[in-house]
Write an enzyme that holds these catalytic residues in place. Structure first.
Site, mmCIF file in Angstrom:
data_model
loop_
_atom_site.group_PDB
_atom_site.id
_atom_site.type_symbol
_atom_site.label_atom_id
_atom_site.label_comp_id
_atom_site.label_asym_id
_atom_site.label_seq_id
_atom_site.Cartn_x
_atom_site.Cartn_y
_atom_site.Cartn_z
ATOM 1 N N LYS A 154 0.830 -1.217 0.000
ATOM 2 C CA LYS A 154 0.000 0.000 0.000
ATOM 3 C C LYS A 154 0.864 1.267 0.000
ATOM 4 C CE LYS A 154 -2.157 -1.912 3.531
ATOM 5 N NZ LYS A 154 -1.834 -3.333 3.325
ATOM 6 N N ILE A 155 1.851 1.305 0.899
ATOM 7 C CA ILE A 155 2.675 2.518 1.011
ATOM 8 C C ILE A 155 3.619 2.632 -0.187
ATOM 9 C CG2 ILE A 155 4.436 3.683 2.405
ATOM 10 C CD1 ILE A 155 3.083 2.315 4.892
ATOM 11 N N PRO A 203 7.770 -5.051 5.165
ATOM 12 C CA PRO A 203 7.704 -5.329 6.604
ATOM 13 C C PRO A 203 8.997 -5.924 7.122
ATOM 14 C CG PRO A 203 6.502 -6.999 5.378
ATOM 15 C CD PRO A 203 7.000 -6.027 4.372
ATOM 16 N N SER A 230 10.166 2.243 7.158
ATOM 17 C CA SER A 230 9.450 0.990 7.453
ATOM 18 C C SER A 230 9.742 0.469 8.855
ATOM 19 C CB SER A 230 9.766 -0.061 6.397
ATOM 20 O OG SER A 230 8.968 0.203 5.266
ATOM 21 N N ARG A 231 10.831 -0.233 9.013
ATOM 22 C CA ARG A 231 11.230 -0.705 10.344
ATOM 23 C C ARG A 231 12.748 -0.630 10.418
ATOM 24 N NH1 ARG A 231 6.848 0.202 11.622
ATOM 25 N NH2 ARG A 231 5.254 -1.163 12.491
ATOM 26 N N ASP A 255 13.360 7.271 9.495
ATOM 27 C CA ASP A 255 12.239 7.505 10.397
ATOM 28 C C ASP A 255 12.167 6.414 11.458
ATOM 29 O OD1 ASP A 255 9.847 8.940 11.191
ATOM 30 O OD2 ASP A 255 8.734 7.187 10.494
ATOM 31 N N GLU A 260 15.226 1.582 18.376
ATOM 32 C CA GLU A 260 14.417 2.756 18.714
ATOM 33 C C GLU A 260 13.505 2.563 19.926
ATOM 34 O OE1 GLU A 260 12.014 2.993 15.030
ATOM 35 O OE2 GLU A 260 10.249 2.609 16.269
ATOM 36 N N HIS A 292 10.043 7.944 14.216
ATOM 37 C CA HIS A 292 8.882 7.126 13.839
ATOM 38 C C HIS A 292 7.634 7.998 13.752
ATOM 39 C CE1 HIS A 292 7.777 2.633 13.741
ATOM 40 N NE2 HIS A 292 6.828 3.319 13.125
HETATM 41 P P1 NAD Z 1 1.836 -3.841 2.868
HETATM 42 O O1 NAD Z 1 1.631 -5.141 3.552
HETATM 43 O O2 NAD Z 1 0.701 -3.239 2.111
HETATM 44 O O3 NAD Z 1 3.068 -3.962 1.857
HETATM 45 C C1 NAD Z 1 4.285 -4.568 2.202
HETATM 46 C C2 NAD Z 1 4.896 -5.096 0.920
HETATM 47 O O4 NAD Z 1 6.189 -5.610 1.234
HETATM 48 C C3 NAD Z 1 4.077 -6.241 0.293
HETATM 49 O O5 NAD Z 1 3.832 -5.977 -1.069
HETATM 50 C C4 NAD Z 1 4.971 -7.452 0.480
HETATM 51 O O6 NAD Z 1 4.832 -8.393 -0.568
HETATM 52 C C5 NAD Z 1 6.341 -6.782 0.465
HETATM 53 N N1 NAD Z 1 7.385 -7.648 0.992
HETATM 54 C C6 NAD Z 1 7.280 -8.705 1.829
HETATM 55 N N2 NAD Z 1 8.480 -9.283 1.996
HETATM 56 C C7 NAD Z 1 9.363 -8.572 1.234
HETATM 57 C C8 NAD Z 1 10.750 -8.693 0.978
HETATM 58 N N3 NAD Z 1 11.476 -9.672 1.515
HETATM 59 N N4 NAD Z 1 11.324 -7.797 0.155
HETATM 60 C C9 NAD Z 1 10.605 -6.805 -0.415
HETATM 61 N N5 NAD Z 1 9.275 -6.657 -0.227
HETATM 62 C C10 NAD Z 1 8.665 -7.521 0.598
HETATM 63 O O7 NAD Z 1 2.366 -2.848 3.993
HETATM 64 P P2 NAD Z 1 2.368 -1.262 3.935
HETATM 65 O O8 NAD Z 1 1.101 -0.750 4.533
HETATM 66 O O9 NAD Z 1 2.781 -0.788 2.604
HETATM 67 O O10 NAD Z 1 3.503 -0.941 5.016
HETATM 68 C C11 NAD Z 1 4.853 -1.266 4.767
HETATM 69 C C12 NAD Z 1 5.631 -1.149 6.063
HETATM 70 O O11 NAD Z 1 5.677 0.221 6.466
HETATM 71 C C13 NAD Z 1 4.974 -1.851 7.260
HETATM 72 O O12 NAD Z 1 5.335 -3.214 7.325
HETATM 73 C C14 NAD Z 1 5.511 -1.090 8.433
HETATM 74 O O13 NAD Z 1 6.672 -1.748 8.895
HETATM 75 C C15 NAD Z 1 5.894 0.256 7.846
HETATM 76 N N6 NAD Z 1 5.118 1.367 8.406
HETATM 77 C C16 NAD Z 1 5.791 2.390 8.974
HETATM 78 C C17 NAD Z 1 5.095 3.477 9.482
HETATM 79 C C18 NAD Z 1 5.802 4.660 10.100
HETATM 80 O O14 NAD Z 1 5.163 5.491 10.756
HETATM 81 N N7 NAD Z 1 7.096 4.818 9.907
HETATM 82 C C19 NAD Z 1 3.703 3.492 9.419
HETATM 83 C C20 NAD Z 1 3.053 2.422 8.810
HETATM 84 C C21 NAD Z 1 3.770 1.364 8.307
#
Ligand code: NAD
Length: 343
Positions: A154-155, A203, A230-231, A255, A260, A292
């Site tokens: 999604k992101i 993730p 992300s993380r 971020d 953290e 974050h």
């Molecule tokens: P999402 O589940 O919609 O998308 C994650 C994508 O990563 C998926 O398409 C998945 O197939 C892919 N993925 C899985 N394993 C992978 C790998 N080994 N290599 C590359 N891609 C891989 O999640 P999202 O909503 O897009 O969120 C992504 C991440 O952003 C979350 O997991 C979270 O850790 C992070 N996040 C951070 C904040 C923040 O405030 N900083 C807020 C929300 C989410």
């Protein structure tokens, strides 16, 4: 009225949860403490628990909550790497907020990139001191450069749209490519070797832990810009620090940080930080650390509160838990694709 124990509560959380809690028939007890083995007992007398990204939902915490009769834990986050979901299986349902605003996070990633590249953070400090010199503030046109996007969920997809608006060429890596979006997928090593900028949107799992390490860093272009919203543990911070010192990495926007959990969201401005890697990263002119905060928009906070309370209401009403995390396998992202919410 069901009672909720709400951990790691901040004023910006309370605004939105207080607005909505009565319409969902909940009474909320807010705790500033993070949820962990020492604080889990504070949830006694509650019907459900609400937790966030730096709360620890490991086996001992789950056991304590379970013994108190708690059967539902609602994460106010999308990521759930802080949950031992195998330990939770058959004991406590864990629900999350799978999407609250991909725009908030994607826009923050671009804000980090623009700030780093055009040195806005340095210009801001200079002009406040009436220093109007431009020396050292040269950036580069994003237009025509190549950006590597790791994770096209999604992101990642929103971020790709934003990047295209800037005229960036997008390469992506994701083991589960999205169809119909005209995204050019390559291997991780090809992405590393071709991208001028790399932004992480996947993730944290066993497979992605330290995916940016000394080996992947060595494959990257000299002066590469790395953005991580992300993380933290996607990046081996020590290897990143070395790559910044050797100028392999031209700039980093972080971020999130792998250590953290004891620091972010709190004020340590009067303290000597013991984490030398973080302290050194923060000291670099070409590194920006935000704590974050990529999720922190009004829209995201509203959606987080609404979905969290809906998730909890669904549980107490005996309805299907659409946002429950799959417990039965340790490849949750894979599982989500193949099995919806449960194996
Ligand atoms: P999402 O589940 O919609 O998308 C994650 C994508 O990563 C998926 O398409 C998945 O197939 C892919 N993925 C899985 N394993 C992978 C790998 N080994 N290599 C590359 N891609 C891989 O999640 P999202 O909503 O897009 O969120 C992504 C991440 O952003 C979350 O997991 C979270 O850790 C992070 N996040 C951070 C904040 C923040 O405030 N900083 C807020 C929300 C989410």
């Amino acid at each position: 009225m069901k009672k909720l124990a709400f951990f790691d509560a901040k004023p910006y959380d309370k605004i939105w949860f207080d607005q909505l809690k009565e319409s969902y028939n909940f009474k909320i007890k807010y705790f500033e403490n993070k949820l962990n083995e020492d604080t889990a007992a504070m949830a006694a007398g509650s019907d459900g628990v609400v937790a966030f990204v730096n709360d620890t939902v490991d086996a001992p915490v789950i056991e304590t909550l379970y013994k108190q009769g708690i059967r539902i834990l609602a994460l106010r986050s999308a990521g759930y790497n802080n949950v031992d979901f195998k330990a939770a299986y058959n004991k406590i349902h864990v629900v999350r907020v799978p999407a609250y605003s991909p725009y908030a996070v994607a826009e923050h990633a671009m804000a980090l990139l623009l700030t780093l590249n055009r040195k806005i953070h340095r210009a801001y400090n200079r002009t406040r001191d009436y220093n109007f010199s431009l020396n050292g503030l040269t950036g580069f046109d994003l237009h025509g450069k190549t950006i590597g996007v790791v994770g096209t969920g999604k992101i990642g997809q929103v971020f790709i749209d934003i990047c295209r608006g800037f005229g960036l060429q997008v390469l992506a890596y994701d083991p589960f490519p999205v169809e119909g979006k005209q995204i050019e997928y390559v291997s991780l090593s090809e992405l590393c070797s071709k991208a001028d900028i790399i932004s992480l949107h996947c993730p944290l799992t066993k497979d992605t832990h330290h995916m940016i390490n000394s080996q992947t860093l060595s494959q990257m272009r000299d002066g590469v810009v790395i953005v991580n919203t992300s993380r933290g543990a996607l990046i081996d911070s020590e290897a990143l620090l070395e790559a910044i010192k050797s100028k392999k990495v031209g700039a980093a926007g972080l971020d999130v940080y792998e250590e953290e959990s004891e620091l972010f969201f709190e004020d340590f401005s009067n303290t000597i930080i013991q984490d030398d890697i973080l302290a050194r990263l923060v000291s670099m002119p070409n590194v920006i650390v935000t704590s974050h905060q990529a999720f922190l928009t009004n829209e995201a906070l509203h959606n987080i509160a609404e979905t969290t309370l809906k998730n909890l209401k669904s549980y107490f009403d005996g309805e299907e838990l659409k946002n429950e995390i799959c417990y039965q396998c340790d490849k949750a992202p894979t599982c989500e694709k193949k099995h919806a919410n449960r194996c």
